[in-house]
Design an enzyme around this catalytic site. Structure first.
Site, short mmCIF file in Angstrom:
data_model
loop_
_atom_site.label_atom_id
_atom_site.label_comp_id
_atom_site.label_asym_id
_atom_site.label_seq_id
_atom_site.Cartn_x
_atom_site.Cartn_y
_atom_site.Cartn_z
N SER A 39 0.86 -1.18 0.00
CA SER A 39 0.00 0.00 0.00
C SER A 39 0.90 1.22 0.00
O SER A 39 1.42 1.62 1.04
CB SER A 39 -0.91 0.00 1.23
N ASN A 47 -4.46 3.10 1.90
CA ASN A 47 -3.04 2.98 2.24
C ASN A 47 -2.91 2.47 3.67
O ASN A 47 -2.78 3.25 4.62
CB ASN A 47 -2.32 4.33 2.11
N ARG A 48 -2.98 1.15 3.83
CA ARG A 48 -2.88 0.62 5.18
C ARG A 48 -1.88 -0.53 5.29
O ARG A 48 -0.91 -0.42 6.02
CB ARG A 48 -4.25 0.17 5.69
N PHE A 49 -2.10 -1.64 4.57
CA PHE A 49 -1.33 -2.85 4.84
C PHE A 49 -0.32 -3.17 3.74
O PHE A 49 -0.63 -3.06 2.56
CB PHE A 49 -2.26 -4.05 5.00
N PRO A 251 -2.27 2.54 -4.39
CA PRO A 251 -2.72 1.86 -3.18
C PRO A 251 -2.73 0.33 -3.29
O PRO A 251 -2.76 -0.35 -2.27
CB PRO A 251 -4.14 2.38 -2.99
N PHE A 252 -2.71 -0.23 -4.52
CA PHE A 252 -2.77 -1.68 -4.68
C PHE A 252 -1.56 -2.16 -5.50
O PHE A 252 -1.71 -2.84 -6.51
CB PHE A 252 -4.09 -2.09 -5.33
N SER A 253 -0.39 -1.78 -5.04
CA SER A 253 0.85 -2.16 -5.71
C SER A 253 1.25 -3.58 -5.32
O SER A 253 0.83 -4.11 -4.29
CB SER A 253 1.97 -1.19 -5.35
N GLU A 269 -6.57 0.29 -8.57
CA GLU A 269 -7.96 -0.19 -8.50
C GLU A 269 -8.10 -1.47 -7.68
O GLU A 269 -7.43 -2.47 -7.93
CB GLU A 269 -8.50 -0.45 -9.91
N LYS A 309 -13.95 3.78 -13.73
CA LYS A 309 -14.31 4.01 -15.12
C LYS A 309 -14.51 5.52 -15.28
O LYS A 309 -15.43 6.10 -14.72
CB LYS A 309 -15.57 3.25 -15.50
#
Length: 489
Positions: A39, A47-49, A251-253, A269, A309
């Site tokens: 995150s 953005n947490r874990f 955020p979803f790396s 996403e 979208k």
């Protein structure tokens, strides 16, 4: 076959730092089946874990209709199966890592983690095979892990969690020592060629015109069209990922290495999350929440998806940047596109949700990222008692935000028009924890490193009133913080 028996999970606290997972992972990144979910969006609600895993007790690798299951306790002798890969994943996770009670504020306590490519959708729906499968890598690659390193950026805490922690702590120390002895692992990353696309702008325009014909004929309401970029490279894929993360703060790396490929994802996403939440009893007819009715005495299993979208580029001028965000939020075309995908996902989730529990608490919210503004909606529901995280994933796979609507017909047209199969692009990376939690991304802004070539994709949804120049430019906007960044490393 040795079958794992239920054990309590051990939790060991570590000293928190924002880059703790990066520090640990730098010693493991060269190992097959080392994986990091990250995150990286400071200030973003997601953005947490960070979750780091390595050294799995089993792996499941699907190529076309065959899944290879390799269990470490069976001396590495593989099992081959033609059974549905989602069902196999659920079966072997239950067999080797039985369910355990959740732990507050630790979403992953061991379980399954890996990737599910867009082409895994061929195991769900019958699809034509016209696009070239020139990257012949796995459609699913998932490891089963007894342990994990979890970093919580909100509470500023970090943990080692799972079973057999002393064994894995010693393994981590050994890997650190081995890594420091292998200087050549860190060969600097650099591109060896310019980026090239699998279609020219003219060819994109021709495909765009064909899509307009399909839309006019009533085949679909929306069709996603993507182009693929590639370049030769040498050196450390991990170094390339770190450069991308620093620039994009997504955020979803994720960074994943298997026996075949490395995956570098800086996705903005979320696809699907599933969280065990405590039930809250209603106090009157006006306070009834469909997510809290008819649930088990103590918990409910809440599904959330956040489809993207609608896109506008960012501007360095703060006034112009705010105007672009406001323009996106008010754009009727983008709202219509977004709503189509919301309806599609509501239907997909409805297959496995408790009747009446599907809700849309947020429509058309603008979320801003370094390269673009996005229009995002939120859908929530409660997973039915007889369904599993794997069956939820299967019911919604691949995500409707990157196919079009209706999904199956849109996928057929994508297969016809795009020169190459999408591979991991528009698939998903995520985990299914032993406690029943799940989270996953949509693998947009995601690259594959395969045989010294990097592949990156960018696409967008096309509807009846789309304009070719704008749609083509949108694909370039989406990789504007990817291709140039790697060219400069």
């Amino acid at each position: 076959m040795k079958i794992a028996q239920p054990h309590s999970v051990c939790v060991q606290s570590l000293e928190y730092s924002a880059d703790l997972s990066l520090t640990y992972f730098s010693h493991l990144q060269h190992l097959p089946w080392a994986m990091l979910l990250r995150s990286a969006a400071q200030g973003h609600p997601n953005n947490r874990f960070d979750i780091l895993v390595a050294n799995p007790i089993a792996t499941l690798v699907t190529h076309a209709a065959t899944t290879q299951i390799t269990i470490s306790s069976d001396a590495g002798n593989p099992i081959y199966s033609s059974q549905d890969p989602f069902e196999l994943l659920a079966h072997y996770q239950d067999l080797l890592l039985p369910s355990l009670a959740p732990i507050d504020d630790i979403p992953f306590i061991g379980g399954a983690l890996g990737y599910f490519s867009y082409d895994l959708g061929r195991q769900v729906e019958t699809m034509p095979t016209t696009a070239s499968a020139d990257i012949p890598t796995a459609d699913m690659a998932v490891g089963l892990y007894e342990w994990a390193l979890v970093v919580d950026h909100q509470l500023q805490r970090a943990y080692l969690v799972g079973q057999n922690l002393p064994q894995y702590q010693q393994w981590l120390e050994n890997q650190k020592c081995l890594y420091q002895q292998q200087v050549d692992i860190n060969e600097s990353f650099r591109l060896k060629s310019d980026w090239s696309s699998n279609m020219t702008k003219s060819e994109y325009g021709q495909k765009f015109s064909l899509i307009k014909e399909y839309l006019a004929a009533g085949d679909c309401y929306q069709i996603n069209l993507a182009q693929r970029f590639n370049a030769a490279y040498q050196g450390s894929e991990w170094q390339a990922y770190q450069a991308l993360e620093t620039s994009n703060h997504a955020p979803f790396s994720a960074f994943i290495r298997t026996d075949e490929i490395a995956v570098l994802s800086i996705s903005p996403e979320r696809f699907l999350s599933l969280e065990n939440q405590p039930c809250v009893a209603s106090v009157g007819p006006l306070s009834v929440d469909p997510l809290t009715t008819d649930c088990k005495p103590s918990t409910k299993r809440v599904i959330e998806t956040k489809p993207i979208k609608g896109t506008r580029p960012r501007s360095l001028d703060p006034i112009e940047d705010a105007q672009l965000a406001q323009q996106l939020q008010r754009a009727q075309k983008d709202q219509a596109e977004n709503l189509m995908i919301v309806d599609l996902l509501r239907n997909d989730i409805g297959r496995v949700a408790k009747p009446g529990s599907v809700t849309v608490p947020a429509l058309f919210e603008v979320e801003s990222f370094p390269a673009v503004h996005h229009l995002v909606s939120t859908i929530r529901a409660q997973l039915d008692d007889n369904q599993t995280p794997s069956s939820l994933l299967r019911a919604c796979f691949p995500g409707g935000s990157i196919t079009g609507a209706p999904k199956i017909r849109a996928m057929q047209i994508i297969e016809e028009l795009e020169p190459h199969r999408r591979n991991i692009y528009c698939g998903s990376i995520g985990y299914i924890s032993r406690c029943g939690n799940m989270d996953s991304n949509i693998t947009i802004r995601t690259l594959i490193a395969y045989q010294q070539h990097l592949y990156a994709w960018a696409g967008g949804g096309i509807v009846a009133d789309s304009e070719m120049e704008a749609e083509y430019q949108e694909t370039l906007d989406k990789v504007s913080r990817i291709l140039p960044i790697l060219s400069k490393v």
